[in-house]
Design a protein around this motif. Sequence first.
Motif, PDB file in Angstrom:
ATOM      1  N   MET A 111       9.892   5.050  36.136  1.00  0.00           N
ATOM      2  CA  MET A 111      10.638   4.010  36.835  1.00  0.00           C
ATOM      3  C   MET A 111      10.547   2.731  36.016  1.00  0.00           C
ATOM      4  O   MET A 111       9.438   2.237  35.750  1.00  0.00           O
ATOM      5  N   LEU A 112      11.686   2.189  35.600  1.00  0.00           N
ATOM      6  CA  LEU A 112      11.743   0.985  34.775  1.00  0.00           C
ATOM      7  C   LEU A 112      12.335  -0.148  35.597  1.00  0.00           C
ATOM      8  O   LEU A 112      13.390   0.001  36.208  1.00  0.00           O
ATOM      9  N   SER A 113      11.663  -1.296  35.594  1.00  0.00           N
ATOM     10  CA  SER A 113      12.112  -2.437  36.384  1.00  0.00           C
ATOM     11  C   SER A 113      12.805  -3.461  35.495  1.00  0.00           C
ATOM     12  O   SER A 113      12.371  -3.727  34.376  1.00  0.00           O
ATOM     13  N   SER A 114      13.898  -4.045  36.001  1.00  0.00           N
ATOM     14  CA  SER A 114      14.592  -5.116  35.289  1.00  0.00           C
ATOM     15  C   SER A 114      14.191  -6.481  35.816  1.00  0.00           C
ATOM     16  O   SER A 114      14.570  -7.503  35.258  1.00  0.00           O
ATOM     17  N   TYR A 115      13.447  -6.527  36.947  1.00  0.00           N
ATOM     18  CA  TYR A 115      13.078  -7.761  37.631  1.00  0.00           C
ATOM     19  C   TYR A 115      14.314  -8.558  38.052  1.00  0.00           C
ATOM     20  O   TYR A 115      14.262  -9.755  38.229  1.00  0.00           O
ATOM     21  N   HIS A 116      15.430  -7.888  38.194  1.00  0.00           N
ATOM     22  CA  HIS A 116      16.674  -8.504  38.666  1.00  0.00           C
ATOM     23  C   HIS A 116      17.377  -7.518  39.586  1.00  0.00           C
ATOM     24  O   HIS A 116      18.425  -6.980  39.265  1.00  0.00           O
ATOM     25  N   LYS A 117      16.756  -7.222  40.675  1.00  0.00           N
ATOM     26  CA  LYS A 117      17.249  -6.370  41.757  1.00  0.00           C
ATOM     27  C   LYS A 117      17.237  -4.884  41.444  1.00  0.00           C
ATOM     28  O   LYS A 117      16.665  -4.101  42.181  1.00  0.00           O
ATOM     29  N   LEU A 118      17.905  -4.444  40.387  1.00  0.00           N
ATOM     30  CA  LEU A 118      18.057  -3.017  40.135  1.00  0.00           C
ATOM     31  C   LEU A 118      16.889  -2.447  39.331  1.00  0.00           C
ATOM     32  O   LEU A 118      16.320  -3.116  38.468  1.00  0.00           O
ATOM     33  N   LEU A 157      12.190   8.041  26.302  1.00  0.00           N
ATOM     34  CA  LEU A 157      13.047   7.554  25.227  1.00  0.00           C
ATOM     35  C   LEU A 157      13.980   6.440  25.684  1.00  0.00           C
ATOM     36  O   LEU A 157      14.834   5.997  24.921  1.00  0.00           O
ATOM     37  N   VAL A 158      13.835   5.988  26.930  1.00  0.00           N
ATOM     38  CA  VAL A 158      14.798   5.059  27.531  1.00  0.00           C
ATOM     39  C   VAL A 158      14.119   3.730  27.832  1.00  0.00           C
ATOM     40  O   VAL A 158      12.979   3.677  28.298  1.00  0.00           O
ATOM     41  N   SER A 159      14.838   2.625  27.545  1.00  0.00           N
ATOM     42  CA  SER A 159      14.425   1.283  27.940  1.00  0.00           C
ATOM     43  C   SER A 159      15.510   0.679  28.821  1.00  0.00           C
ATOM     44  O   SER A 159      16.686   1.034  28.720  1.00  0.00           O
ATOM     45  N   PHE A 160      15.106  -0.272  29.662  1.00  0.00           N
ATOM     46  CA  PHE A 160      16.038  -0.868  30.625  1.00  0.00           C
ATOM     47  C   PHE A 160      15.642  -2.323  30.867  1.00  0.00           C
ATOM     48  O   PHE A 160      14.463  -2.645  30.962  1.00  0.00           O
ATOM     49  N   GLY A 161      16.654  -3.189  30.954  1.00  0.00           N
ATOM     50  CA  GLY A 161      16.360  -4.592  31.221  1.00  0.00           C
ATOM     51  C   GLY A 161      17.616  -5.363  31.549  1.00  0.00           C
ATOM     52  O   GLY A 161      18.731  -4.826  31.569  1.00  0.00           O
ATOM     53  N   PHE A 162      17.438  -6.659  31.804  1.00  0.00           N
ATOM     54  CA  PHE A 162      18.532  -7.541  32.216  1.00  0.00           C
ATOM     55  C   PHE A 162      18.631  -8.705  31.251  1.00  0.00           C
ATOM     56  O   PHE A 162      17.621  -9.296  30.861  1.00  0.00           O
ATOM     57  N   VAL A 163      19.875  -9.026  30.855  1.00  0.00           N
ATOM     58  CA  VAL A 163      20.137 -10.154  29.961  1.00  0.00           C
ATOM     59  C   VAL A 163      20.733 -11.278  30.805  1.00  0.00           C
ATOM     60  O   VAL A 163      21.886 -11.209  31.236  1.00  0.00           O
ATOM     61  N   GLU A 164      19.952 -12.312  31.052  1.00  0.00           N
ATOM     62  CA  GLU A 164      20.405 -13.374  31.942  1.00  0.00           C
ATOM     63  C   GLU A 164      21.550 -14.178  31.344  1.00  0.00           C
ATOM     64  O   GLU A 164      22.452 -14.616  32.060  1.00  0.00           O
ATOM     65  N   GLN A 232       5.439   2.714  18.745  1.00  0.00           N
ATOM     66  CA  GLN A 232       4.807   3.691  19.613  1.00  0.00           C
ATOM     67  C   GLN A 232       5.529   3.678  20.954  1.00  0.00           C
ATOM     68  O   GLN A 232       5.421   2.722  21.719  1.00  0.00           O
ATOM     69  N   LEU A 233       6.284   4.738  21.219  1.00  0.00           N
ATOM     70  CA  LEU A 233       7.110   4.782  22.431  1.00  0.00           C
ATOM     71  C   LEU A 233       6.289   4.601  23.692  1.00  0.00           C
ATOM     72  O   LEU A 233       6.727   3.971  24.654  1.00  0.00           O
ATOM     73  N   SER A 234       5.093   5.143  23.734  1.00  0.00           N
ATOM     74  CA  SER A 234       4.289   5.098  24.949  1.00  0.00           C
ATOM     75  C   SER A 234       3.871   3.685  25.319  1.00  0.00           C
ATOM     76  O   SER A 234       3.438   3.438  26.440  1.00  0.00           O
ATOM     77  N   SER A 235       4.026   2.715  24.403  1.00  0.00           N
ATOM     78  CA  SER A 235       3.556   1.358  24.671  1.00  0.00           C
ATOM     79  C   SER A 235       4.659   0.433  25.172  1.00  0.00           C
ATOM     80  O   SER A 235       4.397  -0.721  25.488  1.00  0.00           O
ATOM     81  N   GLN A 236       5.907   0.904  25.264  1.00  0.00           N
ATOM     82  CA  GLN A 236       7.017  -0.014  25.519  1.00  0.00           C
ATOM     83  C   GLN A 236       6.945  -0.648  26.903  1.00  0.00           C
ATOM     84  O   GLN A 236       6.639  -0.006  27.894  1.00  0.00           O
ATOM     85  N   VAL A 237       7.220  -1.966  26.938  1.00  0.00           N
ATOM     86  CA  VAL A 237       7.312  -2.715  28.192  1.00  0.00           C
ATOM     87  C   VAL A 237       8.497  -3.674  28.082  1.00  0.00           C
ATOM     88  O   VAL A 237       8.933  -4.037  26.990  1.00  0.00           O
ATOM     89  N   TYR A 238       8.990  -4.104  29.239  1.00  0.00           N
ATOM     90  CA  TYR A 238      10.109  -5.040  29.289  1.00  0.00           C
ATOM     91  C   TYR A 238       9.641  -6.373  29.880  1.00  0.00           C
ATOM     92  O   TYR A 238       8.980  -6.398  30.916  1.00  0.00           O
ATOM     93  N   VAL A 239      10.013  -7.489  29.215  1.00  0.00           N
ATOM     94  CA  VAL A 239       9.698  -8.827  29.722  1.00  0.00           C
ATOM     95  C   VAL A 239      10.824  -9.788  29.320  1.00  0.00           C
ATOM     96  O   VAL A 239      11.119  -9.944  28.132  1.00  0.00           O
ATOM     97  N   ASN A 240      11.468 -10.391  30.319  1.00  0.00           N
ATOM     98  CA  ASN A 240      12.407 -11.493  30.087  1.00  0.00           C
ATOM     99  C   ASN A 240      13.424 -11.226  28.983  1.00  0.00           C
ATOM    100  O   ASN A 240      13.610 -12.028  28.066  1.00  0.00           O
ATOM    101  N   GLY A 241      14.104 -10.094  29.054  1.00  0.00           N
ATOM    102  CA  GLY A 241      15.169  -9.807  28.098  1.00  0.00           C
ATOM    103  C   GLY A 241      14.727  -9.189  26.792  1.00  0.00           C
ATOM    104  O   GLY A 241      15.542  -9.022  25.882  1.00  0.00           O
ATOM    105  N   PHE A 242      13.454  -8.833  26.662  1.00  0.00           N
ATOM    106  CA  PHE A 242      12.930  -8.240  25.433  1.00  0.00           C
ATOM    107  C   PHE A 242      12.155  -6.965  25.763  1.00  0.00           C
ATOM    108  O   PHE A 242      11.479  -6.879  26.787  1.00  0.00           O
ATOM    109  N   ILE A 243      12.259  -5.977  24.860  1.00  0.00           N
ATOM    110  CA  ILE A 243      11.424  -4.787  24.895  1.00  0.00           C
ATOM    111  C   ILE A 243      10.328  -4.970  23.852  1.00  0.00           C
ATOM    112  O   ILE A 243      10.596  -5.389  22.722  1.00  0.00           O
ATOM    113  N   TYR A 244       9.093  -4.650  24.235  1.00  0.00           N
ATOM    114  CA  TYR A 244       7.956  -4.805  23.319  1.00  0.00           C
ATOM    115  C   TYR A 244       7.268  -3.466  23.103  1.00  0.00           C
ATOM    116  O   TYR A 244       7.179  -2.641  24.013  1.00  0.00           O
TER     117      TYR A 244
END
Length: 400
Positions: A111-118, A157-164, A232-244
């Motif tokens: 489950m990937l969160s965008s912190y913008h509703k969806l 293999l999937v990332s998800f986020g919101f571009v304000e 390293q795919l296992s380390s990916q996180v989403y914060v404020n429009g960026f994947i790390y």
Amino acid sequence: MTYVSLPNDLLIEILSRVPGKTLARFRSVSKQFKSLISDHCFLRLHHNRLRDSLFVISIHEPLPNSHNDFYALLHKRSDTYSKRYNFIVTNKANGIVHAFTVMFGCRNFRMLSSYHKLLCFVCNSGIYLCDPMNKDLKYLHDSPWSPLCFNRSEECLVSFGFVEATMQYKVVKWPHDLDESRRRRLPNGLITTWKKFNKLEFEVLNIDIVGNGGLKVSPWRRHHSPCSYLLQLSSQVYVNGFIYWTTSDFQIVSFSLQDETFSTVNPKPPCFCLDIQGSKETRFFTLSGSRGNLWMIDNDVTSQTMEIWMMDESRDGGWAKIHKIDLGGTHSNGNDGRVHMLDIRSDRVLFKLSSTWSTWPLFCYNAKSSTLVNCGRVFREYQLCHSTDGLLSLHNLDTY
């Protein structure tokens, strides 16, 4: 009846504080209301002013109820047998707000969160958008080039986020061989790793917010970008429009969803700057994205201590150590040393320890009393997501 027309500035101040479900009905009041509510600047203001709702997502695998079910589980026939998984979304105020079922054959889901509703729900059967506020789940079409969502190591293999800035969601799918920090021994006895990418080919799906509060899904597109890092795919996180991500040579790499470019994060967290010889062999470093900040968790298995660092560009050095936690006695059988931070506040940290079992130990640290409380065990996929009330509706989803 006398009709009083309010100035637009005053209307915006009032309407930006109205809950999304109620606000959606106001479009039919007048052309003025419809125009204001559909404006992207208003949507951004509405999002920023409404308080986040904290959701807990837990995934349950029902017990087998027939002889065939037991036979399939014993022989691990995941290629021919589909199991049912129940997903429950809850929050403190309303209890269960959303429950749905998905059928697939393996135990891979994220489950990937965008912190913008969806939210974005990823499983073997594909990619879904989830709206916990309106209790809705919609399937997104597969990529024509690479339909798989997990690699052979069961990493997402999937990332998800919101571009304000552009008011759009983005789904990014990475190549299967992106992650290779693992070292391999060749037949001749030499140790080697995968080579770095000069240009990384990935796939992007845009989901644009349209004026009526609906969503328009674009077709998948391929993209090339310079990326000379061992991500390293296992380390990916989403914060404020960026994947790390972290890398095998102790760097943090960021990917801008808006520009679709890679860069390194400097300076590194202090725990990355230690002597590599010996000191890092028993250390596990985990990135976390929580409450709009990037966090680095340094878990030293030998000393059984965990340090939590927060990236703070306003400070000299760029990082601040927020907590140091004694984990003595928490490493039971099955734990592999990795820590998954679920939520953090100034005085409390909620985290789970990775385990090979189907349930993971959950702990809450109280910084005021320097105490660590064992909260029992939770299902492997148990996440906290912050989602903001808004005007979007998955019922109005326009797919290419």
